[in-house]
Design a protein around this motif. Structure first.
Motif, PDB file in Angstrom:
ATOM      1  N   LEU A  15      23.790 -70.986   3.066  1.00  0.00           N
ATOM      2  CA  LEU A  15      23.533 -71.489   1.723  1.00  0.00           C
ATOM      3  C   LEU A  15      24.267 -70.606   0.723  1.00  0.00           C
ATOM      4  CD1 LEU A  15      21.976 -73.517  -0.059  1.00  0.00           C
ATOM      5  CD2 LEU A  15      20.112 -71.838  -0.155  1.00  0.00           C
ATOM      6  N   ASP A  16      25.212 -71.211   0.020  1.00  0.00           N
ATOM      7  CA  ASP A  16      26.030 -70.470  -0.949  1.00  0.00           C
ATOM      8  C   ASP A  16      26.651 -69.227  -0.321  1.00  0.00           C
ATOM      9  OD1 ASP A  16      25.599 -72.276  -3.033  1.00  0.00           O
ATOM     10  OD2 ASP A  16      23.747 -71.275  -3.649  1.00  0.00           O
ATOM     11  N   GLY A  17      27.127 -69.376   0.907  1.00  0.00           N
ATOM     12  CA  GLY A  17      27.826 -68.294   1.588  1.00  0.00           C
ATOM     13  C   GLY A  17      26.942 -67.298   2.302  1.00  0.00           C
ATOM     14  N   VAL A  18      25.621 -67.450   2.191  1.00  0.00           N
ATOM     15  CA  VAL A  18      24.687 -66.507   2.819  1.00  0.00           C
ATOM     16  C   VAL A  18      24.065 -67.176   4.042  1.00  0.00           C
ATOM     17  CG1 VAL A  18      22.599 -65.136   2.524  1.00  0.00           C
ATOM     18  CG2 VAL A  18      24.202 -65.422   0.612  1.00  0.00           C
ATOM     19  N   PRO A  19      24.120 -66.529   5.217  1.00  0.00           N
ATOM     20  CA  PRO A  19      23.552 -67.141   6.430  1.00  0.00           C
ATOM     21  C   PRO A  19      22.048 -67.384   6.313  1.00  0.00           C
ATOM     22  CG  PRO A  19      24.985 -65.298   6.988  1.00  0.00           C
ATOM     23  CD  PRO A  19      24.781 -65.244   5.502  1.00  0.00           C
ATOM     24  N   LEU A  20      21.594 -68.507   6.888  1.00  0.00           N
ATOM     25  CA  LEU A  20      20.177 -68.814   7.012  1.00  0.00           C
ATOM     26  C   LEU A  20      19.836 -68.968   8.488  1.00  0.00           C
ATOM     27  CD1 LEU A  20      19.415 -71.477   4.226  1.00  0.00           C
ATOM     28  CD2 LEU A  20      18.830 -69.055   4.229  1.00  0.00           C
ATOM     29  N   ALA A  21      18.604 -68.660   8.830  1.00  0.00           N
ATOM     30  CA  ALA A  21      18.166 -68.781  10.224  1.00  0.00           C
ATOM     31  C   ALA A  21      18.025 -70.247  10.608  1.00  0.00           C
ATOM     32  CB  ALA A  21      16.841 -68.055  10.417  1.00  0.00           C
ATOM     33  N   LEU A  22      18.378 -70.559  11.847  1.00  0.00           N
ATOM     34  CA  LEU A  22      18.179 -71.893  12.405  1.00  0.00           C
ATOM     35  C   LEU A  22      17.007 -71.807  13.382  1.00  0.00           C
ATOM     36  CD1 LEU A  22      20.949 -74.276  13.782  1.00  0.00           C
ATOM     37  CD2 LEU A  22      18.696 -74.114  14.809  1.00  0.00           C
ATOM     38  N   ASP A  23      15.935 -72.534  13.079  1.00  0.00           N
ATOM     39  CA  ASP A  23      14.767 -72.570  13.952  1.00  0.00           C
ATOM     40  C   ASP A  23      15.002 -73.658  14.993  1.00  0.00           C
ATOM     41  OD1 ASP A  23      12.300 -73.053  15.167  1.00  0.00           O
ATOM     42  OD2 ASP A  23      11.177 -72.507  13.371  1.00  0.00           O
ATOM     43  N   ALA A  24      15.515 -73.263  16.154  1.00  0.00           N
ATOM     44  CA  ALA A  24      15.913 -74.236  17.174  1.00  0.00           C
ATOM     45  C   ALA A  24      14.728 -75.044  17.678  1.00  0.00           C
ATOM     46  CB  ALA A  24      16.596 -73.510  18.331  1.00  0.00           C
ATOM     47  N   GLU A  25      13.565 -74.407  17.799  1.00  0.00           N
ATOM     48  CA  GLU A  25      12.393 -75.123  18.324  1.00  0.00           C
ATOM     49  C   GLU A  25      11.937 -76.212  17.354  1.00  0.00           C
ATOM     50  OE1 GLU A  25       7.820 -74.252  19.895  1.00  0.00           O
ATOM     51  OE2 GLU A  25       9.122 -72.587  19.292  1.00  0.00           O
ATOM     52  N   ALA A  26      11.769 -75.859  16.081  1.00  0.00           N
ATOM     53  CA  ALA A  26      11.362 -76.854  15.091  1.00  0.00           C
ATOM     54  C   ALA A  26      12.424 -77.924  14.932  1.00  0.00           C
ATOM     55  CB  ALA A  26      11.089 -76.173  13.752  1.00  0.00           C
ATOM     56  N   ASN A  27      13.677 -77.503  14.941  1.00  0.00           N
ATOM     57  CA  ASN A  27      14.762 -78.451  14.751  1.00  0.00           C
ATOM     58  C   ASN A  27      14.800 -79.482  15.875  1.00  0.00           C
ATOM     59  OD1 ASN A  27      17.138 -78.976  12.996  1.00  0.00           O
ATOM     60  ND2 ASN A  27      18.201 -78.799  14.950  1.00  0.00           N
ATOM     61  N   GLY A  28      14.649 -79.027  17.111  1.00  0.00           N
ATOM     62  CA  GLY A  28      14.634 -79.949  18.239  1.00  0.00           C
ATOM     63  C   GLY A  28      13.475 -80.916  18.159  1.00  0.00           C
ATOM     64  N   ALA A  29      12.303 -80.416  17.738  1.00  0.00           N
ATOM     65  CA  ALA A  29      11.132 -81.285  17.608  1.00  0.00           C
ATOM     66  C   ALA A  29      11.358 -82.343  16.533  1.00  0.00           C
ATOM     67  CB  ALA A  29       9.907 -80.445  17.281  1.00  0.00           C
ATOM     68  N   PHE A  30      11.991 -81.952  15.424  1.00  0.00           N
ATOM     69  CA  PHE A  30      12.279 -82.912  14.363  1.00  0.00           C
ATOM     70  C   PHE A  30      13.212 -84.014  14.871  1.00  0.00           C
ATOM     71  CE2 PHE A  30      11.712 -79.677  10.649  1.00  0.00           C
ATOM     72  CZ  PHE A  30      10.350 -79.635  10.913  1.00  0.00           C
ATOM     73  N   THR A  31      14.264 -83.633  15.576  1.00  0.00           N
ATOM     74  CA  THR A  31      15.234 -84.616  16.055  1.00  0.00           C
ATOM     75  C   THR A  31      14.596 -85.573  17.051  1.00  0.00           C
ATOM     76  OG1 THR A  31      17.095 -83.104  15.700  1.00  0.00           O
ATOM     77  CG2 THR A  31      17.436 -84.920  17.246  1.00  0.00           C
ATOM     78  N   ARG A  32      13.801 -85.048  17.973  1.00  0.00           N
ATOM     79  CA  ARG A  32      13.143 -85.920  18.953  1.00  0.00           C
ATOM     80  C   ARG A  32      12.229 -86.926  18.260  1.00  0.00           C
ATOM     81  NH1 ARG A  32      13.041 -81.000  21.679  1.00  0.00           N
ATOM     82  NH2 ARG A  32      10.891 -80.537  21.011  1.00  0.00           N
ATOM     83  N   TYR A  33      11.492 -86.451  17.274  1.00  0.00           N
ATOM     84  CA  TYR A  33      10.599 -87.359  16.558  1.00  0.00           C
ATOM     85  C   TYR A  33      11.386 -88.416  15.796  1.00  0.00           C
ATOM     86  CZ  TYR A  33       7.715 -89.162  12.802  1.00  0.00           C
ATOM     87  OH  TYR A  33       7.090 -90.010  11.924  1.00  0.00           O
ATOM     88  N   LEU A  34      12.418 -88.014  15.076  1.00  0.00           N
ATOM     89  CA  LEU A  34      13.152 -88.942  14.232  1.00  0.00           C
ATOM     90  C   LEU A  34      13.964 -89.954  15.029  1.00  0.00           C
ATOM     91  CD1 LEU A  34      14.292 -86.475  11.432  1.00  0.00           C
ATOM     92  CD2 LEU A  34      12.524 -88.248  11.266  1.00  0.00           C
ATOM     93  N   LEU A  35      14.269 -89.631  16.294  1.00  0.00           N
ATOM     94  CA  LEU A  35      14.953 -90.597  17.162  1.00  0.00           C
ATOM     95  C   LEU A  35      13.977 -91.506  17.904  1.00  0.00           C
ATOM     96  CD1 LEU A  35      17.798 -88.439  18.743  1.00  0.00           C
ATOM     97  CD2 LEU A  35      18.077 -90.358  17.172  1.00  0.00           C
TER      98      LEU A  35
END
Length: 295
Positions: free
Chosen positions: A271-291
């Motif tokens: 974000l604006d050149g500053v790294p942000l953490a990627l929460d792989a567990e939450a992200n995977g859960a979101f994708t599975r739900y949205l698909l």
């Protein structure tokens, strides 16, 4: 049936409960001329639209999209769509397009031809862009000043900020600016430092363990995907909140996503050149739900 697939719709009045719907829309060759020169959707962007994901033959949350189409019509002083007709057109199109893969179904209602007697409407279906990398690897985002302060929608409702209109020139210019800055997308912020939304997406941030999204207002388009995802998060007993979010809070967030109907949840890794953490567990859960099939 090959893609793109297109239906032209002859809009019924919203309160017409007697007319048969089957004869009010028709297939056309997507490559054939369909709109007249005086069409206000192309001359002025004077119309509204919704884009609905179709996943393996399932139209995702069509009722939420139709409800927002109605809200946009009311905000823009357009004839309110006949939902019975639009439901029939969606169901008909679903049966004609491939039953596997990810598709994008677009509904458009325009004010019609200048000085004409009726609105213009159509439905089109295309293959969705491949969003795998955005969903799994994340995206780089910059914040851009939208040029309005936090209370502009209440003072100037004619800006139509809460409607999903065809006037996307500013949104596309913002995406081009993001690309010029080496980013993939942008988040609009108010001139007094509050988070709004992306040009084609809603913002969700996890701040101190709470999933938050900017408080709904006339300045921010209500997000169908965001609302659905919040319901999913609540079911799993995680706290959620709709409230004002400052840009400084966003930059300190545990994790941030841009969510939309077709791309789904795209985690922000910078974000604006500053790294942000990627929460792989939450992200995977979101994708599975949205698909998964969602009504």
């Amino acid at each position: 049936m090959s893609l793109p697939y297109t239906l032209l719709i002859d809009p019924l009045a919203a309160d017409d409960a007697t007319s048969a719907t089957a004869g009010t829309f028709r297939e056309i060759d997507a490559s054939a001329p369909a709109l007249r020169v005086g069409e206000l959707s192309t001359q002025r962007g004077d119309g509204i639209f919704e884009t609905i994901a179709v996943v393996d033959g399932h139209v995702q949350e069509s009722e939420a999209h139709l409800a927002r189409l109605v809200r946009s019509a009311e905000i823009c002083d357009l004839p309110v769509p006949n939902l019975r007709q639009w439901r029939a057109a969606i169901a008909f199109a679903r049966e004609q397009v491939p039953a596997e893969g990810e598709l994008a179904m677009k509904l458009v209602l325009s004010r019609g031809v200048e000085h004409g007697p009726a609105p213009t409407a159509w439905l089109s279906v295309n293959a969705a862009s491949d969003s795998t990398d955005a969903r799994t690897k994340g995206i780089r985002v910059v914040t851009l000043d939208r040029g309005y302060d936090h209370g502009v929608a209440e003072r100037a409702p004619w800006l139509l900020l809460g409607a999903k209109t065809l006037s996307y020139a500013v949104n596309m210019a913002a995406l081009r600016e993001a690309h010029r800055r080496g980013a993939d997308d942008t988040i609009f912020v108010t001139s007094d430092g509050y988070v709004m939304e992306g040009p084609t997406s809603s913002v969700i941030a996890r701040i101190d363990g709470v999933f938050v999204t900017p408080k709904p207002s006339g300045s921010i388009l209500a997000g169908t995907t965001q609302a659905s995802l919040f319901e999913h998060i609540r079911v799993h007993d995680f706290p959620v909140a709709e409230r004002d979010i400052t840009v400084d809070e966003l930059r300190r967030a545990d994790a941030v996503w841009l969510v939309s109907s077709v791309r789904l949840a795209a985690p922000i890794i910078e974000l604006d050149g500053v790294p942000l953490a990627l929460d792989a567990e939450a992200n995977g859960a979101f994708t599975r739900y949205l698909l998964s099939p969602r009504d």
